[in-house]
Design an enzyme around this catalytic site. Sequence first.
Site, mmCIF file in Angstrom:
data_model
loop_
_atom_site.group_PDB
_atom_site.id
_atom_site.type_symbol
_atom_site.label_atom_id
_atom_site.label_comp_id
_atom_site.label_asym_id
_atom_site.label_seq_id
_atom_site.Cartn_x
_atom_site.Cartn_y
_atom_site.Cartn_z
ATOM 1 N N SER A 1 -6.613 1.170 -4.468
ATOM 2 C CA SER A 1 -6.618 2.385 -4.236
ATOM 3 C C SER A 1 -5.327 3.206 -4.577
ATOM 4 O O SER A 1 -4.562 3.016 -5.567
ATOM 5 C CB SER A 1 -7.163 2.745 -2.783
ATOM 6 O OG SER A 1 -7.698 4.047 -2.748
ATOM 7 N N ASP B 1 -17.996 3.792 -7.896
ATOM 8 C CA ASP B 1 -16.760 4.186 -7.196
ATOM 9 C C ASP B 1 -16.578 5.670 -7.147
ATOM 10 O O ASP B 1 -16.432 6.458 -8.028
ATOM 11 C CB ASP B 1 -15.374 3.582 -7.723
ATOM 12 C CG ASP B 1 -14.222 3.786 -6.702
ATOM 13 O OD1 ASP B 1 -14.345 4.676 -5.846
ATOM 14 O OD2 ASP B 1 -13.124 3.178 -6.891
ATOM 15 N N HIS C 1 -16.126 1.469 -4.000
ATOM 16 C CA HIS C 1 -14.484 1.507 -3.703
ATOM 17 C C HIS C 1 -14.101 0.438 -3.139
ATOM 18 O O HIS C 1 -13.065 0.219 -2.834
ATOM 19 C CB HIS C 1 -14.105 2.638 -3.135
ATOM 20 C CG HIS C 1 -12.672 3.320 -2.959
ATOM 21 N ND1 HIS C 1 -12.002 3.221 -4.238
ATOM 22 C CD2 HIS C 1 -11.832 3.237 -2.050
ATOM 23 C CE1 HIS C 1 -10.793 3.435 -4.090
ATOM 24 N NE2 HIS C 1 -10.463 3.584 -2.826
ATOM 25 N N TYR D 1 0.846 -1.136 0.021
ATOM 26 C CA TYR D 1 0.110 -0.112 0.014
ATOM 27 C C TYR D 1 0.684 1.191 0.039
ATOM 28 O O TYR D 1 1.034 1.913 -0.955
ATOM 29 C CB TYR D 1 -1.088 -0.058 1.329
ATOM 30 C CG TYR D 1 -1.962 1.044 1.127
ATOM 31 C CD1 TYR D 1 -3.120 1.002 0.233
ATOM 32 C CD2 TYR D 1 -1.945 2.135 1.991
ATOM 33 C CE1 TYR D 1 -4.019 2.049 0.140
ATOM 34 C CE2 TYR D 1 -2.709 3.361 1.761
ATOM 35 C CZ TYR D 1 -4.006 3.151 0.837
ATOM 36 O OH TYR D 1 -4.795 4.119 1.145
#
Length: 594
Positions: free
Chosen positions: A439, A523, A558, A359
Amino acid sequence: MEKKGDSGKDEVFLDPNAFSKDGSTSLTEFGFSQDGSLMAYQLSKNGSDWTKIVIIKTADKSQVGDTLMNVKFATVAWKGNEGIFYSAYKRKRGKSSLSEKTDRHQLYFHKIDTPQLKDELILGGADYSRRYILSRVSEDGRYLIVTAANSSSGNELLIKDLTRQSSKFITVVGNLSGNHEILDIRDRKIFIRTDLQAPNGKLVATDISNPSVQNWQEIIPESQEVLQVTTAGGKIFANYLKDALSSVKQFDFTGKLEHQLKLPDIGSVTAVGIRSKPDDKHLYYYFTSYIHPGTIYKYDISSGHSELYKKSNVKFEPDNYVSKHMFYKSKDGTRIPLIVTHKKGIKLDGSNPTLLHGYGGFGVNLTPTFDIRNLLLLEQGGVLAVANLRGGGEYGVKWHLAGTKMQKQNTFDDFIAAADYLIASRYTSPAKLAIAGESNGGLLIGACMTQRPDLFKVAFPGVAVLDMLRFNKFTGGEGWTFDFGSPEDSRDMFHYLYQYSPYHSIKPGTVYPATLITTADHDDRVVPAHSFKFAARLQKSQKGDNPVLLRVDTKAGHGAGISTAMAIDQQADKWAFMFHIMGLPYEQNPRQHE
């Protein structure tokens, strides 16, 4: 679920599966009034960040008053049994509603059984313009606590005495240069977790009559580990993050150490004091790791003793697997943590199918968590690797800043170095290595696969930020510029973003990994246009036989709030794609590797 005491029977209190026939409506947030007679909960339709609030009587589940609309990024904070505080944006109607910018949050008070049109504006608007305004009420019900911010990092703190109708907001922290959270207000003292002049966090206390920074008193000092704090049973619980692993200590409100929790293994404690009150004698905490399904333990506050309270029903034998905590060096020599999980006895011959996940953004801590979706890979003798990259919060503010703006390339270098390490250590090879992230993690995948297309066989950029020159034009994108910078900041920032922007980095005639791009039609955080554009350009530029597919979930957003059936379908498609591309057989009943 609801349960009376430890020995009571589990009963369904509110069933989110009944909100819609197709599972497209989900529960996102809830809270009970002071005496428990009322409940307010938020609903999201089709995975949207836009929600609505419903208030019901807990006795018979009947609705009370209006359904509150146009709610987004809101908490539910009860003022006794009188009503709730919630946050909302002014919403434009029309086809662009899922992509419109959200930049002025407003905090309202809704009195029970009154129309939403009569809700009182508490904070926000022209006089106090902030992108995010969140609220909660202190445990004793006396103070409204407000956190206000304009970006993903840095916030102000305000409090308001709810017992005096004429009271005004008191500013506790009046600038956006640090991250602060009010832990509790006791005996006119405010307890604050802050990273101001303490990048790893510390706990301070200040008098409510003069709460300015100059009057802060240190309760728990900064240490080498990142500090997260909560309260339960009239005590302070400090959850220290050491190399992305939890270590929990119990303090009193003077800062005196009383106990250290004995955890069952290395892993994560994700919730200390679940729904605990100040006078409770026990609390409950949730422990998990990559090979330990989530388990709830009951903790005796006076003795510091833990006992098993509720075990997961997942059919999984942790003793058959190993989760190794190790370190490797990034391009510039920085030491990066990596946790590698697999079946015991696998051969390090470079042939193991491996999924590398990361991430590395927004100060988010990527800590060990059991995820049933990974079992299929592990049972087939595959390897799960998770790297704690710069840009995350695993080592505090400095670690976060080292992966932001014009240092964002550090995040990508850390991830690429993790892949190199796994290959050099013979866990896998480029032909058996897949990478995944969602994301900001999807940005990570897009950047790494375009910078080093030779290093990976499969790539899964999910709900990803992929166009770094226009991300700030939609929904809450402007709030991400603390991490990314803005293409409108300067010529240098524009060129830096352009240089690594996944969409703009695609080069015609290049052999890219087999890529499955995932997004959703609703989203409204990272708009699907990112994925659409990236997929089209990648398909046009791809050389060779590696497929590039775009998978679009409908009635989804999302990632949160999708139905169980949708989650299963999505994961099945990912594993099928990875296994097919790598030419891997699938065993119905995989045996333990010798």
